[in-house]
Write a protein that holds these residues in place. Structure first.
Motif, PDB file in Angstrom:
ATOM      1  N   ALA A 116     -30.626  -5.160  38.765  1.00  0.00           N
ATOM      2  CA  ALA A 116     -30.433  -4.103  39.761  1.00  0.00           C
ATOM      3  C   ALA A 116     -29.688  -2.924  39.151  1.00  0.00           C
ATOM      4  CB  ALA A 116     -29.662  -4.644  40.956  1.00  0.00           C
ATOM      5  N   ASP A 118     -27.869   0.789  40.043  1.00  0.00           N
ATOM      6  CA  ASP A 118     -27.376   1.843  40.933  1.00  0.00           C
ATOM      7  C   ASP A 118     -27.297   3.106  40.077  1.00  0.00           C
ATOM      8  OD1 ASP A 118     -26.234   3.437  42.812  1.00  0.00           O
ATOM      9  OD2 ASP A 118     -24.365   2.303  43.005  1.00  0.00           O
ATOM     10  N   GLY A 173     -31.954   1.845  42.844  1.00  0.00           N
ATOM     11  CA  GLY A 173     -31.544   2.514  44.077  1.00  0.00           C
ATOM     12  C   GLY A 173     -32.164   3.895  44.190  1.00  0.00           C
ATOM     13  N   SER A 178     -32.230   8.786  40.822  1.00  0.00           N
ATOM     14  CA  SER A 178     -33.196   7.696  40.972  1.00  0.00           C
ATOM     15  C   SER A 178     -34.483   7.964  40.199  1.00  0.00           C
ATOM     16  CB  SER A 178     -33.516   7.488  42.455  1.00  0.00           C
ATOM     17  OG  SER A 178     -34.531   6.528  42.620  1.00  0.00           O
ATOM     18  N   ASN A 202     -34.400   1.258  48.902  1.00  0.00           N
ATOM     19  CA  ASN A 202     -33.572   2.070  49.800  1.00  0.00           C
ATOM     20  C   ASN A 202     -32.137   1.549  49.771  1.00  0.00           C
ATOM     21  OD1 ASN A 202     -32.323   3.418  51.889  1.00  0.00           O
ATOM     22  ND2 ASN A 202     -33.944   3.059  53.377  1.00  0.00           N
ATOM     23  N   GLU A 203     -31.204   2.397  49.371  1.00  0.00           N
ATOM     24  CA  GLU A 203     -29.820   1.945  49.220  1.00  0.00           C
ATOM     25  C   GLU A 203     -28.914   2.383  50.373  1.00  0.00           C
ATOM     26  OE1 GLU A 203     -27.674   5.219  46.450  1.00  0.00           O
ATOM     27  OE2 GLU A 203     -29.037   3.899  45.372  1.00  0.00           O
ATOM     28  N   ALA A 206     -25.448   0.726  51.297  1.00  0.00           N
ATOM     29  CA  ALA A 206     -24.935  -0.090  50.186  1.00  0.00           C
ATOM     30  C   ALA A 206     -23.476   0.251  49.893  1.00  0.00           C
ATOM     31  CB  ALA A 206     -25.792   0.116  48.941  1.00  0.00           C
ATOM     32  N   SER A 207     -23.148   1.539  49.984  1.00  0.00           N
ATOM     33  CA  SER A 207     -21.763   1.946  49.726  1.00  0.00           C
ATOM     34  C   SER A 207     -20.832   1.441  50.825  1.00  0.00           C
ATOM     35  CB  SER A 207     -21.675   3.472  49.626  1.00  0.00           C
ATOM     36  OG  SER A 207     -22.130   4.087  50.816  1.00  0.00           O
ATOM     37  N   GLY A 228     -22.166  -2.481  44.820  1.00  0.00           N
ATOM     38  CA  GLY A 228     -23.291  -1.697  45.324  1.00  0.00           C
ATOM     39  C   GLY A 228     -24.579  -2.027  44.596  1.00  0.00           C
ATOM     40  N   SER A 231     -25.907  -5.367  45.753  1.00  0.00           N
ATOM     41  CA  SER A 231     -26.536  -5.247  47.068  1.00  0.00           C
ATOM     42  C   SER A 231     -27.952  -4.694  46.951  1.00  0.00           C
ATOM     43  CB  SER A 231     -25.691  -4.340  47.971  1.00  0.00           C
ATOM     44  OG  SER A 231     -26.273  -4.213  49.252  1.00  0.00           O
ATOM     45  N   ILE A 232     -28.144  -3.726  46.065  1.00  0.00           N
ATOM     46  CA  ILE A 232     -29.475  -3.138  45.862  1.00  0.00           C
ATOM     47  C   ILE A 232     -30.455  -4.199  45.358  1.00  0.00           C
ATOM     48  CG2 ILE A 232     -30.779  -1.525  44.410  1.00  0.00           C
ATOM     49  CD1 ILE A 232     -28.299   0.341  44.576  1.00  0.00           C
ATOM     50  N   ARG A 235     -31.331  -6.744  48.061  1.00  0.00           N
ATOM     51  CA  ARG A 235     -32.221  -6.178  49.082  1.00  0.00           C
ATOM     52  C   ARG A 235     -33.680  -6.335  48.689  1.00  0.00           C
ATOM     53  NH1 ARG A 235     -29.849  -0.629  51.682  1.00  0.00           N
ATOM     54  NH2 ARG A 235     -27.695  -1.291  51.900  1.00  0.00           N
TER      55      ARG A 235
END
Length: 348
Positions: A116, A118, A173, A178, A202-203, A206-207, A228, A231-232, A235
Protein backbone atom coordinates in the motif's frame (compact mmCIF):
# COMPACT_ATOMS: atom_id res chain seq x y z
CA UNK A 1 -24.11 30.48 -9.05
CA UNK A 2 -26.35 31.70 -6.24
CA UNK A 3 -26.08 35.43 -6.97
CA UNK A 4 -29.62 36.60 -7.80
CA UNK A 5 -30.73 32.96 -7.67
CA UNK A 6 -34.48 32.40 -8.00
CA UNK A 7 -36.51 29.19 -8.04
CA UNK A 8 -39.88 27.83 -7.05
CA UNK A 9 -39.76 26.32 -3.56
CA UNK A 10 -41.45 23.18 -4.91
CA UNK A 11 -38.93 22.67 -7.71
CA UNK A 12 -35.58 23.60 -6.18
CA UNK A 13 -33.21 20.63 -5.76
CA UNK A 14 -32.20 19.37 -2.29
CA UNK A 15 -28.52 20.24 -2.73
CA UNK A 16 -29.48 23.77 -3.80
CA UNK A 17 -31.56 24.21 -0.66
CA UNK A 18 -28.71 23.05 1.57
CA UNK A 19 -26.24 25.29 -0.25
CA UNK A 20 -28.52 28.30 0.14
CA UNK A 21 -29.03 27.71 3.85
CA UNK A 22 -25.28 27.30 4.33
CA UNK A 23 -24.64 30.55 2.48
CA UNK A 24 -27.18 32.32 4.66
CA UNK A 25 -25.69 30.87 7.85
CA UNK A 26 -22.23 32.06 6.84
CA UNK A 27 -23.69 35.49 5.97
CA UNK A 28 -22.54 35.27 2.37
CA UNK A 29 -26.03 35.58 0.92
CA UNK A 30 -29.47 36.54 2.17
CA UNK A 31 -32.62 34.53 1.49
CA UNK A 32 -36.19 35.62 1.06
CA UNK A 33 -39.38 33.82 0.10
CA UNK A 34 -41.77 35.81 -2.05
CA UNK A 35 -45.42 34.98 -2.59
CA UNK A 36 -48.67 36.69 -3.55
CA UNK A 37 -49.67 38.38 -0.31
CA UNK A 38 -52.77 39.98 -1.84
CA UNK A 39 -54.26 36.56 -2.50
CA UNK A 40 -53.98 35.55 1.17
CA UNK A 41 -55.22 38.86 2.55
CA UNK A 42 -58.16 38.82 0.13
CA UNK A 43 -58.99 35.30 1.29
CA UNK A 44 -58.89 36.41 4.94
CA UNK A 45 -61.10 39.40 4.25
CA UNK A 46 -63.69 37.28 2.44
CA UNK A 47 -63.70 34.50 5.03
CA UNK A 48 -63.50 36.49 8.24
CA UNK A 49 -65.30 39.78 7.58
CA UNK A 50 -69.06 39.29 7.37
CA UNK A 51 -70.30 42.73 8.39
CA UNK A 52 -71.46 45.31 5.86
CA UNK A 53 -70.84 48.23 8.18
CA UNK A 54 -68.08 50.24 6.51
CA UNK A 55 -66.53 51.44 9.76
CA UNK A 56 -66.42 48.01 11.36
CA UNK A 57 -65.30 46.45 8.08
CA UNK A 58 -62.40 48.90 7.81
CA UNK A 59 -61.43 48.13 11.41
CA UNK A 60 -61.47 44.38 10.75
CA UNK A 61 -59.42 44.84 7.59
CA UNK A 62 -56.74 46.83 9.42
CA UNK A 63 -56.75 44.24 12.22
CA UNK A 64 -56.36 41.33 9.79
CA UNK A 65 -53.65 43.15 7.86
CA UNK A 66 -51.70 43.77 11.04
CA UNK A 67 -52.22 40.16 12.13
CA UNK A 68 -51.01 38.93 8.75
CA UNK A 69 -47.87 41.08 8.75
CA UNK A 70 -46.89 40.44 12.37
CA UNK A 71 -47.99 36.84 12.95
CA UNK A 72 -49.34 34.89 9.99
CA UNK A 73 -46.72 35.81 7.39
CA UNK A 74 -43.66 35.10 9.62
CA UNK A 75 -45.27 31.82 10.69
CA UNK A 76 -45.89 30.77 7.09
CA UNK A 77 -42.32 31.61 6.09
CA UNK A 78 -40.92 29.61 9.01
CA UNK A 79 -43.09 26.63 8.10
CA UNK A 80 -42.04 26.73 4.46
CA UNK A 81 -38.35 27.01 5.36
CA UNK A 82 -38.61 24.18 7.90
CA UNK A 83 -40.54 21.98 5.47
CA UNK A 84 -38.04 22.51 2.64
CA UNK A 85 -35.06 21.99 4.96
CA UNK A 86 -36.54 18.78 6.33
CA UNK A 87 -37.27 17.53 2.81
CA UNK A 88 -33.76 18.41 1.62
CA UNK A 89 -32.27 16.61 4.65
CA UNK A 90 -34.25 13.42 3.98
CA UNK A 91 -33.49 13.39 0.26
CA UNK A 92 -29.79 14.10 0.81
CA UNK A 93 -29.43 11.52 3.58
CA UNK A 94 -31.06 8.95 1.32
CA UNK A 95 -28.45 9.76 -1.33
CA UNK A 96 -25.67 9.50 1.25
CA UNK A 97 -27.00 6.08 2.31
CA UNK A 98 -26.94 4.84 -1.29
CA UNK A 99 -23.39 6.16 -1.80
CA UNK A 100 -22.19 4.60 1.45
CA UNK A 101 -23.79 1.27 0.64
CA UNK A 102 -22.10 1.17 -2.78
CA UNK A 103 -18.77 2.02 -1.17
CA UNK A 104 -19.07 -0.59 1.57
CA UNK A 105 -20.16 -3.27 -0.87
CA UNK A 106 -17.34 -2.60 -3.32
CA UNK A 107 -15.93 -5.95 -4.47
CA UNK A 108 -12.99 -6.94 -2.24
CA UNK A 109 -9.71 -7.85 -3.89
CA UNK A 110 -9.46 -10.72 -1.45
CA UNK A 111 -6.63 -12.37 0.40
CA UNK A 112 -3.52 -11.36 -1.48
CA UNK A 113 -0.21 -9.93 -0.25
CA UNK A 114 -0.57 -6.20 -0.72
CA UNK A 115 1.77 -3.24 -0.92
CA UNK A 116 0.00 0.00 0.00
CA UNK A 117 1.26 3.46 -0.93
CA UNK A 118 0.13 6.77 0.53
CA UNK A 119 1.55 9.11 -2.14
CA UNK A 120 3.19 12.48 -1.60
CA UNK A 121 5.67 14.87 -3.20
CA UNK A 122 7.99 16.64 -0.77
CA UNK A 123 7.23 14.40 2.21
CA UNK A 124 7.62 11.26 0.12
CA UNK A 125 5.44 8.19 -0.32
CA UNK A 126 4.66 6.00 2.67
CA UNK A 127 4.78 2.32 1.78
CA UNK A 128 3.24 -0.40 3.94
CA UNK A 129 3.36 -4.13 3.28
CA UNK A 130 0.37 -6.24 4.33
CA UNK A 131 -0.06 -9.98 4.48
CA UNK A 132 -2.91 -11.74 2.73
CA UNK A 133 -5.01 -11.27 5.88
CA UNK A 134 -4.17 -7.57 6.21
CA UNK A 135 -1.54 -7.99 8.90
CA UNK A 136 1.09 -5.25 8.86
CA UNK A 137 4.54 -6.58 7.94
CA UNK A 138 6.90 -3.75 7.01
CA UNK A 139 7.10 -0.03 6.32
CA UNK A 140 9.35 2.09 4.12
CA UNK A 141 9.40 5.74 3.05
CA UNK A 142 10.42 6.44 -0.55
CA UNK A 143 10.95 9.72 -2.42
CA UNK A 144 10.32 9.07 -6.12
CA UNK A 145 9.41 12.67 -6.94
CA UNK A 146 12.40 14.56 -5.51
CA UNK A 147 15.16 14.01 -8.05
CA UNK A 148 16.76 11.26 -10.12
CA UNK A 149 18.94 9.86 -7.34
CA UNK A 150 16.05 9.52 -4.90
CA UNK A 151 13.87 8.05 -7.63
CA UNK A 152 16.42 5.35 -8.40
CA UNK A 153 16.66 4.50 -4.73
CA UNK A 154 12.86 4.39 -4.49
CA UNK A 155 12.66 2.00 -7.45
CA UNK A 156 15.10 -0.39 -5.83
CA UNK A 157 13.26 -0.25 -2.51
CA UNK A 158 9.90 -0.91 -4.12
CA UNK A 159 11.25 -3.72 -6.29
CA UNK A 160 12.86 -5.42 -3.30
CA UNK A 161 9.65 -5.25 -1.27
CA UNK A 162 7.61 -6.69 -4.13
CA UNK A 163 9.99 -9.60 -4.56
CA UNK A 164 10.58 -10.19 -0.85
CA UNK A 165 6.89 -10.53 0.00
CA UNK A 166 5.69 -11.82 -3.39
CA UNK A 167 3.31 -8.89 -3.68
CA UNK A 168 0.23 -9.47 -5.82
CA UNK A 169 -1.61 -6.17 -5.29
CA UNK A 170 -0.44 -2.57 -5.08
CA UNK A 171 -2.89 -0.05 -3.60
CA UNK A 172 -2.21 3.61 -4.35
CA UNK A 173 -4.14 6.33 -2.53
CA UNK A 174 -5.95 8.83 -4.74
CA UNK A 175 -4.66 11.91 -2.91
CA UNK A 176 -1.82 14.30 -3.72
CA UNK A 177 0.75 12.88 -6.19
CA UNK A 178 -1.47 9.90 -6.94
CA UNK A 179 -1.16 10.13 -10.71
CA UNK A 180 2.62 10.60 -10.61
CA UNK A 181 3.01 7.73 -8.15
CA UNK A 182 0.85 5.48 -10.29
CA UNK A 183 3.10 6.21 -13.27
CA UNK A 184 6.21 5.58 -11.17
CA UNK A 185 4.90 2.23 -9.90
CA UNK A 186 4.04 1.25 -13.47
CA UNK A 187 7.67 1.79 -14.46
CA UNK A 188 8.87 -0.32 -11.52
CA UNK A 189 6.67 -3.35 -12.18
CA UNK A 190 6.89 -3.29 -15.99
CA UNK A 191 10.09 -5.41 -16.24
CA UNK A 192 9.00 -7.85 -13.51
CA UNK A 193 8.11 -11.38 -14.53
CA UNK A 194 5.22 -11.58 -12.06
CA UNK A 195 3.66 -8.15 -12.21
CA UNK A 196 1.41 -7.13 -9.30
CA UNK A 197 -1.90 -5.49 -10.11
CA UNK A 198 -1.94 -1.80 -9.19
CA UNK A 199 -5.17 -0.11 -8.17
CA UNK A 200 -6.03 3.49 -7.29
CA UNK A 201 -7.92 3.46 -3.97
CA UNK A 202 -10.22 6.14 -2.58
CA UNK A 203 -8.50 7.34 0.59
CA UNK A 204 -11.33 9.50 1.96
CA UNK A 205 -11.34 9.27 5.73
CA UNK A 206 -7.97 7.50 5.94
CA UNK A 207 -6.44 10.47 7.74
CA UNK A 208 -9.38 10.49 10.17
CA UNK A 209 -8.81 6.83 10.98
CA UNK A 210 -5.03 7.15 11.26
CA UNK A 211 -5.38 9.85 13.92
CA UNK A 212 -8.13 8.07 15.84
CA UNK A 213 -7.89 6.29 19.19
CA UNK A 214 -8.74 3.09 17.37
CA UNK A 215 -5.70 3.38 15.10
CA UNK A 216 -3.46 4.24 18.05
CA UNK A 217 -4.73 1.17 19.87
CA UNK A 218 -4.17 -1.03 16.83
CA UNK A 219 -0.75 0.37 15.91
CA UNK A 220 0.61 2.20 18.98
CA UNK A 221 4.20 2.26 17.73
CA UNK A 222 3.53 3.43 14.18
CA UNK A 223 3.50 6.96 12.81
CA UNK A 224 0.17 8.43 11.74
CA UNK A 225 1.24 8.40 8.08
CA UNK A 226 2.03 4.68 8.22
CA UNK A 227 -1.40 3.96 9.65
CA UNK A 228 -2.92 5.83 6.72
CA UNK A 229 -1.02 3.68 4.22
CA UNK A 230 -2.15 0.51 6.01
CA UNK A 231 -5.75 1.67 5.83
CA UNK A 232 -5.44 2.28 2.08
CA UNK A 233 -4.13 -1.24 1.52
CA UNK A 234 -6.77 -2.89 3.64
CA UNK A 235 -9.50 -0.98 1.80
CA UNK A 236 -8.44 -2.76 -1.34
CA UNK A 237 -8.33 -6.18 0.31
CA UNK A 238 -11.70 -5.83 2.04
CA UNK A 239 -13.44 -2.43 1.86
CA UNK A 240 -16.20 -3.33 4.31
CA UNK A 241 -13.79 -4.59 6.97
CA UNK A 242 -11.74 -1.40 6.88
CA UNK A 243 -14.40 1.25 6.34
CA UNK A 244 -16.46 0.20 9.37
CA UNK A 245 -13.62 1.58 11.50
CA UNK A 246 -14.34 5.09 10.27
CA UNK A 247 -17.23 7.34 11.19
CA UNK A 248 -19.48 7.07 8.09
CA UNK A 249 -19.67 10.88 7.94
CA UNK A 250 -15.90 11.01 7.42
CA UNK A 251 -15.83 8.65 4.45
CA UNK A 252 -17.03 11.32 2.05
CA UNK A 253 -20.37 10.01 0.84
CA UNK A 254 -21.69 13.29 -0.56
CA UNK A 255 -21.71 17.05 -0.52
CA UNK A 256 -23.37 19.05 2.24
CA UNK A 257 -23.40 16.11 4.66
CA UNK A 258 -22.49 18.55 7.43
CA UNK A 259 -25.54 20.68 6.64
CA UNK A 260 -28.21 18.05 7.25
CA UNK A 261 -29.70 16.84 10.53
CA UNK A 262 -26.64 15.26 12.15
CA UNK A 263 -28.52 12.91 14.49
CA UNK A 264 -30.63 11.55 11.66
CA UNK A 265 -27.58 11.26 9.40
CA UNK A 266 -25.62 9.35 12.04
CA UNK A 267 -28.52 7.00 12.76
CA UNK A 268 -29.24 6.23 9.10
CA UNK A 269 -25.60 5.73 8.11
CA UNK A 270 -24.98 3.40 11.05
CA UNK A 271 -28.05 1.40 10.05
CA UNK A 272 -26.67 1.22 6.52
CA UNK A 273 -23.41 -0.24 7.82
CA UNK A 274 -25.29 -2.87 9.82
CA UNK A 275 -27.45 -3.67 6.82
CA UNK A 276 -24.40 -4.19 4.60
CA UNK A 277 -22.75 -6.50 7.13
CA UNK A 278 -25.90 -8.59 7.42
CA UNK A 279 -26.36 -8.61 3.66
CA UNK A 280 -22.97 -9.99 2.63
CA UNK A 281 -21.69 -11.55 5.84
CA UNK A 282 -18.12 -11.27 7.05
CA UNK A 283 -14.95 -12.75 5.58
CA UNK A 284 -13.43 -14.47 8.59
CA UNK A 285 -9.89 -14.23 7.25
CA UNK A 286 -9.83 -10.51 6.48
CA UNK A 287 -12.43 -9.03 8.84
CA UNK A 288 -11.22 -6.37 11.24
CA UNK A 289 -12.02 -6.47 14.93
CA UNK A 290 -14.54 -3.67 14.42
CA UNK A 291 -16.34 -5.52 11.63
CA UNK A 292 -16.52 -8.75 13.63
CA UNK A 293 -18.35 -6.96 16.45
CA UNK A 294 -21.31 -6.46 14.10
CA UNK A 295 -21.75 -10.24 13.97
CA UNK A 296 -24.26 -11.82 16.33
CA UNK A 297 -22.63 -13.54 19.29
CA UNK A 298 -19.24 -11.86 18.89
CA UNK A 299 -18.29 -9.39 21.60
CA UNK A 300 -15.40 -6.91 21.26
CA UNK A 301 -13.25 -9.23 23.39
CA UNK A 302 -14.00 -12.28 21.25
CA UNK A 303 -13.43 -10.23 18.08
CA UNK A 304 -10.02 -9.20 19.37
CA UNK A 305 -9.22 -12.84 20.20
CA UNK A 306 -10.22 -13.97 16.70
CA UNK A 307 -7.88 -11.45 15.08
CA UNK A 308 -5.06 -12.38 17.47
CA UNK A 309 -5.56 -16.09 16.76
CA UNK A 310 -5.55 -15.42 13.01
CA UNK A 311 -2.37 -13.34 13.19
CA UNK A 312 -0.63 -16.07 15.17
CA UNK A 313 -1.89 -19.20 13.39
CA UNK A 314 -2.69 -18.01 9.88
CA UNK A 315 -5.96 -18.15 7.98
CA UNK A 316 -9.01 -20.11 9.06
CA UNK A 317 -9.76 -23.07 6.80
CA UNK A 318 -12.92 -24.15 8.58
CA UNK A 319 -15.43 -22.40 10.83
CA UNK A 320 -14.96 -25.13 13.43
CA UNK A 321 -11.52 -23.68 14.10
CA UNK A 322 -13.29 -20.79 15.80
CA UNK A 323 -13.93 -23.06 18.76
CA UNK A 324 -10.19 -22.91 19.43
CA UNK A 325 -10.42 -19.14 19.93
CA UNK A 326 -10.32 -18.05 23.55
CA UNK A 327 -13.75 -17.25 25.08
CA UNK A 328 -15.65 -18.29 21.94
CA UNK A 329 -17.85 -21.12 23.14
CA UNK A 330 -20.45 -23.32 21.41
CA UNK A 331 -23.28 -20.85 22.01
CA UNK A 332 -21.41 -17.89 20.51
CA UNK A 333 -20.29 -20.12 17.64
CA UNK A 334 -23.88 -21.14 16.93
CA UNK A 335 -24.96 -17.49 16.78
CA UNK A 336 -22.05 -16.29 14.64
CA UNK A 337 -21.30 -19.13 12.22
CA UNK A 338 -24.05 -18.28 9.74
CA UNK A 339 -22.68 -14.78 9.20
CA UNK A 340 -19.05 -15.80 8.69
CA UNK A 341 -17.55 -16.71 5.32
CA UNK A 342 -14.27 -18.38 4.41
CA UNK A 343 -13.27 -17.45 0.90
CA UNK A 344 -11.93 -20.53 -0.90
CA UNK A 345 -12.84 -22.82 1.99
CA UNK A 346 -14.57 -26.19 1.73
CA UNK A 347 -17.74 -24.60 3.09
CA UNK A 348 -17.47 -20.92 2.09
Amino acid sequence: MYRNFQASVTKIAPHNILALFRGETEKIISLSIDFDETYITAYLYNEEIKTKNKGIKAFYQSMLKDSFNRLIKPSLLREVRADRKNWADLESINTFEINLRELLLSPPAGMQPTLAIDPGFRTGCKVAVLSETGQFLEYQAIFPHTGAAKQKEAKNTLKNLIQKYEIELIAIGNGTASRETDQFVGEVIKPLENQPIKVIVNESGASIYSASDLAREEFPDLDITVRGAISIGRRLQDPLAELVKIDPKSIGVGQYQHDVDQKLLKKNLEETVESCVNYVGVDLNTASKQLLTFVSGITPTIANNIVSYRDKNGIFNNRKELLKVSKLGPKAYEQAAGFLRIRGGKIP
